[in-house]
Design an enzyme around this catalytic site. Structure first.
Site, PDB file in Angstrom:
ATOM      1  N   LYS A  70     -14.464   8.272  -5.343  1.00  0.00           N
ATOM      2  CA  LYS A  70     -15.799   8.585  -4.810  1.00  0.00           C
ATOM      3  C   LYS A  70     -16.267   9.948  -5.326  1.00  0.00           C
ATOM      4  O   LYS A  70     -17.433  10.120  -5.687  1.00  0.00           O
ATOM      5  CB  LYS A  70     -15.775   8.569  -3.278  1.00  0.00           C
ATOM      6  CG  LYS A  70     -15.337   7.243  -2.666  1.00  0.00           C
ATOM      7  CD  LYS A  70     -15.011   7.397  -1.170  1.00  0.00           C
ATOM      8  CE  LYS A  70     -14.186   6.238  -0.662  1.00  0.00           C
ATOM      9  NZ  LYS A  70     -13.598   6.516   0.667  1.00  0.00           N
ATOM     10  N   HIS A  99       0.793  -1.236   0.000  1.00  0.00           N
ATOM     11  CA  HIS A  99       0.000   0.000   0.000  1.00  0.00           C
ATOM     12  C   HIS A  99       0.819   1.276   0.000  1.00  0.00           C
ATOM     13  O   HIS A  99       0.252   2.366  -0.038  1.00  0.00           O
ATOM     14  CB  HIS A  99      -0.943   0.037   1.199  1.00  0.00           C
ATOM     15  CG  HIS A  99      -2.149  -0.815   1.038  1.00  0.00           C
ATOM     16  ND1 HIS A  99      -3.299  -0.362   0.440  1.00  0.00           N
ATOM     17  CD2 HIS A  99      -2.381  -2.103   1.364  1.00  0.00           C
ATOM     18  CE1 HIS A  99      -4.195  -1.333   0.432  1.00  0.00           C
ATOM     19  NE2 HIS A  99      -3.664  -2.409   0.979  1.00  0.00           N
ATOM     20  N   THR A 105      -8.572   6.475  -2.901  1.00  0.00           N
ATOM     21  CA  THR A 105      -9.900   5.988  -3.272  1.00  0.00           C
ATOM     22  C   THR A 105     -10.926   7.101  -3.127  1.00  0.00           C
ATOM     23  O   THR A 105     -11.964   7.085  -3.768  1.00  0.00           O
ATOM     24  CB  THR A 105     -10.333   4.791  -2.401  1.00  0.00           C
ATOM     25  OG1 THR A 105     -10.127   5.127  -1.024  1.00  0.00           O
ATOM     26  CG2 THR A 105      -9.547   3.553  -2.765  1.00  0.00           C
ATOM     27  N   LYS A 146      -0.022  14.446   1.672  1.00  0.00           N
ATOM     28  CA  LYS A 146      -1.295  14.758   1.015  1.00  0.00           C
ATOM     29  C   LYS A 146      -1.468  16.262   0.778  1.00  0.00           C
ATOM     30  O   LYS A 146      -2.348  16.693   0.047  1.00  0.00           O
ATOM     31  CB  LYS A 146      -2.455  14.204   1.838  1.00  0.00           C
ATOM     32  CG  LYS A 146      -2.530  12.660   1.840  1.00  0.00           C
ATOM     33  CD  LYS A 146      -3.612  12.163   2.787  1.00  0.00           C
ATOM     34  CE  LYS A 146      -3.692  10.652   2.900  1.00  0.00           C
ATOM     35  NZ  LYS A 146      -4.406  10.009   1.778  1.00  0.00           N
ATOM     36  N   LYS A 205      -9.643  13.702   3.705  1.00  0.00           N
ATOM     37  CA  LYS A 205      -8.749  12.540   3.754  1.00  0.00           C
ATOM     38  C   LYS A 205      -7.932  12.667   5.032  1.00  0.00           C
ATOM     39  O   LYS A 205      -7.962  13.704   5.677  1.00  0.00           O
ATOM     40  CB  LYS A 205      -7.832  12.495   2.532  1.00  0.00           C
ATOM     41  CG  LYS A 205      -7.131  13.831   2.250  1.00  0.00           C
ATOM     42  CD  LYS A 205      -6.267  13.786   1.003  1.00  0.00           C
ATOM     43  CE  LYS A 205      -7.030  13.771  -0.307  1.00  0.00           C
ATOM     44  NZ  LYS A 205      -6.927  12.515  -1.019  1.00  0.00           N
ATOM     45  N   ARG A 206      -7.187  11.625   5.404  1.00  0.00           N
ATOM     46  CA  ARG A 206      -6.343  11.769   6.569  1.00  0.00           C
ATOM     47  C   ARG A 206      -5.378  12.938   6.403  1.00  0.00           C
ATOM     48  O   ARG A 206      -4.950  13.245   5.282  1.00  0.00           O
ATOM     49  CB  ARG A 206      -5.574  10.468   6.818  1.00  0.00           C
ATOM     50  CG  ARG A 206      -6.443   9.373   7.396  1.00  0.00           C
ATOM     51  CD  ARG A 206      -7.044   9.791   8.726  1.00  0.00           C
ATOM     52  NE  ARG A 206      -6.040   9.930   9.744  1.00  0.00           N
ATOM     53  CZ  ARG A 206      -5.745   9.018  10.653  1.00  0.00           C
ATOM     54  NH1 ARG A 206      -6.407   7.863  10.671  1.00  0.00           N
ATOM     55  NH2 ARG A 206      -4.811   9.220  11.550  1.00  0.00           N
TER      56      ARG A 206
HETATM   57  C1  LIG Z   1     -12.416   6.926   1.054  1.00  0.00           C
HETATM   58  C2  LIG Z   1     -12.090   7.332   2.443  1.00  0.00           C
HETATM   59  C3  LIG Z   1     -10.758   7.587   2.810  1.00  0.00           C
HETATM   60  C4  LIG Z   1      -9.608   7.533   1.817  1.00  0.00           C
HETATM   61  O1  LIG Z   1      -9.486   8.799   1.217  1.00  0.00           O
HETATM   62  P1  LIG Z   1      -8.193   9.171   0.322  1.00  0.00           P
HETATM   63  O2  LIG Z   1      -8.534  10.508  -0.245  1.00  0.00           O
HETATM   64  O3  LIG Z   1      -8.073   8.132  -0.732  1.00  0.00           O
HETATM   65  O4  LIG Z   1      -7.032   9.217   1.237  1.00  0.00           O
HETATM   66  C5  LIG Z   1     -10.496   7.958   4.108  1.00  0.00           C
HETATM   67  N1  LIG Z   1     -11.487   8.082   5.018  1.00  0.00           N
HETATM   68  C6  LIG Z   1     -12.776   7.854   4.698  1.00  0.00           C
HETATM   69  C7  LIG Z   1     -13.824   8.038   5.738  1.00  0.00           C
HETATM   70  C8  LIG Z   1     -13.132   7.465   3.405  1.00  0.00           C
HETATM   71  O5  LIG Z   1     -14.416   7.236   3.105  1.00  0.00           O
END
Ligand SMILES: *Cc1c(COP(=O)(O)O)cnc(C)c1O
Length: 820
Positions: free
Chosen positions: A659, A359, A655, A553, A547-548
Site C-alpha cells: 500500500k 500465513h 501487505t 515487526k 501495522k499490528r
Molecule cells: C494492510 C493493513 C494491515 C497489514 O499491515 P502489515 O504491515 O502488512 O502488517 C493491518 N491493518 C490494516 C488496517 C491494514 O490496512
C-alpha cells in the site's frame, strides 16, 4: 452501473425520502449519522438490482463457485468504496454538494466494520474486491461478530481497549437471510445405529447442544461491471423448538445453556494477530461458521445437481490460514453421514475441494488443539480426524519404513494434540505460501516433509492489495494525476501504471508529484492535530510504521533508533539533521504485555522529544490512536518512508508494504516477505535495505550462536541506547517502567533466549540505512524520482494479479457476465 443511469435529481430525492421514511424528519432536522444512513440506503437500492442480476446470471451459467473461508474480514468502510466501484463517487459528491452536504464528512459517520485483526483479514477483503471486479463467482464466508476488533484509546501513554459496538446504529448494507439458517451441533456423543433398510451403520450425534446459524449477506460490488458478489457472515441464535410446558429440569437447563451458547459464540473477535490461543470458545467459533458455510455450499450445489460425487467440479473451498480447517472433516461428515457416501468416495471429493493458505512459519502461531477438548466439543468430527490420521500414517510408514521421526513431524494427531496445519495439508489439493521467500521457507524448512511427499500440492501466491481502495479512494489527488498521464486503465489493470515511469526524470512531473504528497501530508497533519493535539511539519520527512504491534515487526527497534537520534541531537545540537516526523499506529493484542509496553515506550519517548524545545522540533513522534482501515487510507497517502523492518524470515508477506509503495513511499526494510519482491520490481536503488538475511537468521536460530551481549558490550551507541531504557530518562526517573523491555534484549524472563528478534544485531545497519534516507531526501529531485518509480512499479502487487493466479493454478473458475 450507477454511472450510466445516474440521475442527480433522482438520487437527491431518494436521500430526502429515506430521511423521512427512516427518521420521520426533514433533511434540515436530520443528524449527519441519519443522513449518512439515508445515503447508504439510496446506494443500496442501486446495488440490489445488480445483486439480483448477478444471482440470476449464476443460476443460468452454473459456474464453479469459490467459497473463501476466513475467520476475519477486515472490510473497512463500505459507503465510499461502493460508490467508487459503482463509478458514481464524483457524481454523488456533486449531488450532495448541491444539497449542502459533504460526502467526506458523511463517510466519517461510518464505523469501520472491523471483523479482523490485521493483514490476514484485510487480505480477505482485498480478495473479495478483486474477485467481484474480475467477475469470478465467489462467496466470502465468515462470522458476524457482535464486537469486532476493539477500539484503541491511549490514556497516559497506555493502550486501553474499548468494545467496538459496530452494529449500534445498524449496518445499512447487510441483509438478513433467515430462510437459509443452518443448525450446528456441539458436544454429546456419537451413537452407531444400524439401519435395516440400507444395511448401513449410521453415526448419530446424541445429547448435543446446538445453535441456529443465521446468515447475513453483504454486497461486494465489482468495479464498473455490474457484478455484485456476496460476503456471508453468520450470526448465532438459540434454537427454539421446545415448548415451555413439557419442560422437566433437564430441558430447562439445556434450553438456558443453548441460549448462552448462541449468545457467546459470536460475541467477540479474538484480538490475536499471528498468535495462537487455545481457547475452547475459539474452536466453537471455527466449527460454527464452517459447519454453516459447508452446509450452505452443499445445499446450494444440490439445488442444481444430483450427483454429489462431482461436487468439486462446481465448488471449491479456500481456507484462509488453519482457522477454517475443520472444513475438511465437516465436508467428510456431510458426504458420509448425510449424503451416504463411503469413506473413499468422500475423501476423494474432499481432497479435491479444499485448499489451504499458510500465513506464518512462527511456532507460536501454529494451531494445535488438545485431543480431549476437540473430541468433547466435536465428537463426530474427531472420529473422522482420527480416521484421516490413521490412514495417512499408513501411507507415511509405507513410504518411509522405520522412520518414526517422519511420523512425529507429520502426524495429524500427535502427543495428544490435533495439528491443524497438517490436517489442512493432508485434506486438501493445494498448499500455498503468500510470498516467494515465505513459500521457499515452507518447502525447505517448516513443511519440508510434506513437500517431499507431495510436492505437487505446493505453490506460491504472493499477496496483493486492491488499488481501488488504496489509491483511487484513499489518494484521489495521486489517482487523478496518474489517470491524467497514463489513462484510467490502471484501475482494473494496475501494471498499466508503469507508464508514469516515463515521468520519473521530468522536473515538472517531480514537482507535481511532491506537491500531491505535500497536500496529503497536510491532510494527515490536520488529522494528527485534531486527534493528538500535536503540530507536525508537512515539510519534515513522514516516516511511518503502521501495522499490528508485534515483537517480530520490531517497532521496538524503530523507537530505540529514535532514542538514539534524540540523544545524538542533544549532545550535538548543530549536527546536520533533516526534520523527521515518526508516525506509529498499532494495536497490541489485549493480553500481550510486552507489546503494550512498547506502545507505552513510544508514547513516553514522544512526550519527552515533542516537548523538548532545545531540539527545535526537529524530531516529532506521533502515535496514531486506533489504527484501522479508514485512517490507514490517509496515512499511506501521506507517507514518505515505509518502515518494513521485521526480523528476516518472520513476516510471511506483508501487505502494508504494498500500500505504501503504491502511494509513492520508499521502503526502508529488511529482505523479508514481499519486501524482496518489491525491491525486485523497483530496484534496490529506490529502497533502503538493511539487516540480516532470512538465511542468516535461520542459521543463528539453528546453531544457537547469536550473542546480543557482545553488541551491548562492544558498541558504545548500542550500550547507551539500551541503558536509556532503565535510566529513567523517558519515565520521569522510574527505572523499572521499561525494565522488561531491557531484559528482553539481554536477560530474558519467560523466553528461551535473549533478543529473539535480533534487534541489536540489526541496529547499526538500520541506523546506517536511516542515514541514507536522510541523505536522499535532501536531494528532492532524486527522492521524487524514486517515489514516482515506486508507484510506477507497484503493478505486480494488485490483488487482481493474485486472484488471477489463484484462479489459473488452483481454483479454475470461469467468469460470469452480468451486463446485458
Ligand atoms: C494492510 C493493513 C494491515 C497489514 O499491515 P502489515 O504491515 O502488512 O502488517 C493491518 N491493518 C490494516 C488496517 C491494514 O490496512
Amino acid at each position: 452501473m450507477l454511472n450510466a443511469e445516474f440521475n442527480k435529481e433522482t438520487f437527491k430525492n431518494s436521500v430526502k425520502e429515506n430521511v423521512k421514511m427512516l427518521y420521520r424528519k426533514n433533511l434540515e432536522e436530520a443528524s449527519q449519522q441519519e443522513i449518512y444512513q439515508a445515503v447508504c440506503y439510496a446506494v443500496k437500492d442501486v446495488i440490489i438490482d445488480n445483486w439480483l442480476k448477478t444471482q440470476k446470471a449464476m443460476d443460468e451459467q452454473d459456474p464453479k463457485i469459490l467459497y473463501y473461508m476466513s475467520m476475519e474480514f477486515l472490510m473497512g468502510r463500505a459507503l465510499g468504496n461502493n460508490l467508487i466501484n459503482l463509478t458514481a463517487y464524483k457524481q454523488v459528491q456533486e449531488a450532495l454538494d448541491e444539497m449542502g452536504l459533504n460526502l467526506n464528512l458523511l463517510e466519517d459517520q461510518e464505523r469501520d466494520p472491523a471483523l479482523g485483526n490485521g493483514g490476514l483479514g484485510r487480505l480477505a477483503a482485498c480478495f473479495l474486491d478483486s474477485l467481484a471486479t474480475l467477475g469470478y463467482p465467489a462467496y466470502g464466508c465468515g462470522i458476524r461478530y457482535k464486537y469486532g476488533m476493539f477500539k484503541q484509546q491511549i490514556r497516559d501513554g497506555y493502550q486501553v481497549e474499548v468494545p467496538d459496538n459496530w452494529l449500534k446504529h445498524g449496518y445499512p448494507f447487510e441483509l438478513k437471510r433467515p430462510e437459509y439458517a443452518k443448525e450446528v451441533k456441539f458436544g454429546g456423543y456419537v451413537a452407531q445405529e444400524y439401519d435395516e433398510t440400507t444395511g448401513r451403520v449410521n453415526f448419530v450425534q446424541k445429547d448435543y447442544q446446538s445453535v441456529n446459524a443465521i446468515p447475513y449477506d453483504m454486497p461486494i460490488v465489482g468495479y464498473d461491471n455490474d457484478v455484485v458478489n456476496t460476503l456471508t457472515i453468520w450470526d448465532a441464535e438459540a434454537i427454539q423448538d421446545f415448548s415451555l410446558d413439557s419442560f422437566d429440569k433437564g430441558d430447562y437447563h439445556k434450553a438456558v445453556e443453548q441460549e448462552n451458547l448462541a449468545k457467546t459464540i459470536v460475541e467477540v473477535l479474538y484480538p490475536n494477530d499471528n498468535h495462537y490461543e487455545g481457547k475452547e470458545l475459539r474452536l466453537k467459533q471455527q466449527y460454527f461458521f464452517i459447519s454453516a458455510s459447508v452446509q450452505r455450499a452443499v445445499a446450494k450445489y444440490k439445488k442444481h445437481h444430483d450427483d454429489i460425487i462431482k461436487l468439486y467440479e462446481k465448488v471449491t473451498f479456500q481456507l484462509n490460514d488453519t482457522h477454517p480447517t475443520v472444513a475438511v472433516p465437516e465436508l467428510m461428515r456431510i458426504l458420509m453421514d448425510v449424503e451416504g457416501l463411503g469413506w473413499d468416495e468422500a475423501w476423494e471429493i474432499t481432497t479435491k475441494t479444499c485448499a489451504y493458505t499458510n500465513h506464518t512459519i512462527m511456532a507460536e502461531a501454529l494451531e494445535k488443539w488438545p485431543v480431549d477438548l476437540f473430541s468433547r466439543l466435536l465428537p463426530r468430527i474427531y472420529q473422522i480426524v482420527e480416521e484421516i490420521n490413521r490412514r495417512f500414517l499408513i501411507q507415511v510408514r509405507e513410504q518411509y519404513p522405520g522412520d518414526e521421526e517422519k511420523v512425529r513431524q507429520m502426524a495429524v494427531i500427535y502427543d495428544g494434540q490435533v495439528h491443524m496445519a497438517r490436517l489442512a495439508i493432508v485434506g486438501g489439493y493445494s498448499v500455498n505460501g503468500v510470498a516467494k521467500l515465505h513459500t521457499e521457507i515452507l518447502k525447505k524448512q517448516t513443511l519440508k516433509d510434506f513437500y517431499e511427499m507431495t510436492p505437487e500440492k505446493f505453490n506460491n501466491k504472493t499477496n496483493g492489495i486492491t488499488q481501488r481502495r488504496f489509491l483511487l479512494h484513499g489518494n484521489p489527488l495521486l489517482a487523478d494525476w496518474v489517470t491524467e498521464y497514463a489513462g484510467n486503465g490502471w484501475i482494473t489493470d494496475l501494471p498499466k501504471i508503469k507508464k508514469i515511469a516515463e515521468l520519473a526524470d521530468d522536473t515538472q512531473a517531480q514537482k507535481e508529484f511532491m506537491e500531491i504528497k505535500h497536500k496529503n501530508k497536510v491532510r494527515l497533519a490536520k488529522y494528527i492535530k485534531e486527534h493528538n493535539g500535536i503540530d507536525v511539519d508537512p515539510n519534515s520527512i513522514f516516516d511511518v510504521q503502521v501495522k499490528r504491534l508485534h515483537e517480530y515487526k520490531r517497532q521496538f527497534m524503530n523507537i530505540l533508533h529514535i532514542m538514539y537520534l534524540y540523544d545524538r541531537l542533544k549532545k550535538n545540537p548543530d549536527m546536520p539533521f533533516y526534520p523527521r516526523t515518526f508516525i506509529f499506529g498499532a494495536k497490541a493484542s489485549a493480553g500481550y504485555e510486552r507489546a503494550k509496553a512498547i506502545i507505552k515506550l513510544i508514547n513516553s519517548v514522544g512526550d519527552v522529544v515533542n516537548n523538548d524545545p532545545t531540539i527545535k522540533g526537529k524530531i516529532k513522534v506521533v502515535f496514531i490512536e486506533d489504527y484501522r482501515v479508514s485512517n490507514a487510507e490517509l496515512i499511506f497517502a501521506a507517507a514518505d518512508v515505509s518502515e518494513q523492518i521485521s526480523t528476516a524470515s518472520k513476516e510471511a508477506s506483508g501487505t502494508g508494504n504494498m500500500k505504501f509503495m503504491l502511494n509513492g513511499a520508499l521502503t526502508l526494510g529488511t529482505m523479508d516477505g514481499a519486501n524482496v519482491e518489491i525491491v525486485e520490481e523497483v530496484g534496490k536503488e529506490n529502497a533502503f535495505i538493511f539487516g540480516l538475511s532470512a538465511d542468516q537468521v535461520i542459521e543463528y536460530e539453528n546453531n544457537y550462536t547469536y550473542d546480543p551481549m557482545s553488541y551491548f558490550i562492544h558498541d558504545q551507541d548500542i550500550h547507551n541506547v539500551v541503558m536509556d531504557l532503565i535510566s529513567g530518562r523517558y519515565s520521569n526517573g522510574d527505572t523499572m517502567m521499561f525494565r522488561d523491555l531491557y531484559d528482553s534484549l539481554l536477560t530474558p524472563k519467560n523466553a528461551p533466549r535473549p533478543d529473539m528478534y535480533f534487534t541489536l544485531a540489526d541496529f547499526k545497519s538500520y541506523a546506517a540505512a536511516q542515514e541514507r534516507v536522510e541523505d536522499k531526501y535532501r536531494n528532492t529531485s532524486a527522492w521524487a524520482r524514486s517515489a514516482i518509480l515506486n508507484t510506477a512499479h507497484s503493478g505486480k502487487f494488485t490483488s487482481d494479479r493474485t486472484i488471477q493466479q489463484y484462479v489459473d493454478d488452483i481454483w479454475h473458475l470461469d467468469k460470469i457476465t452480468v451486463r446485458k
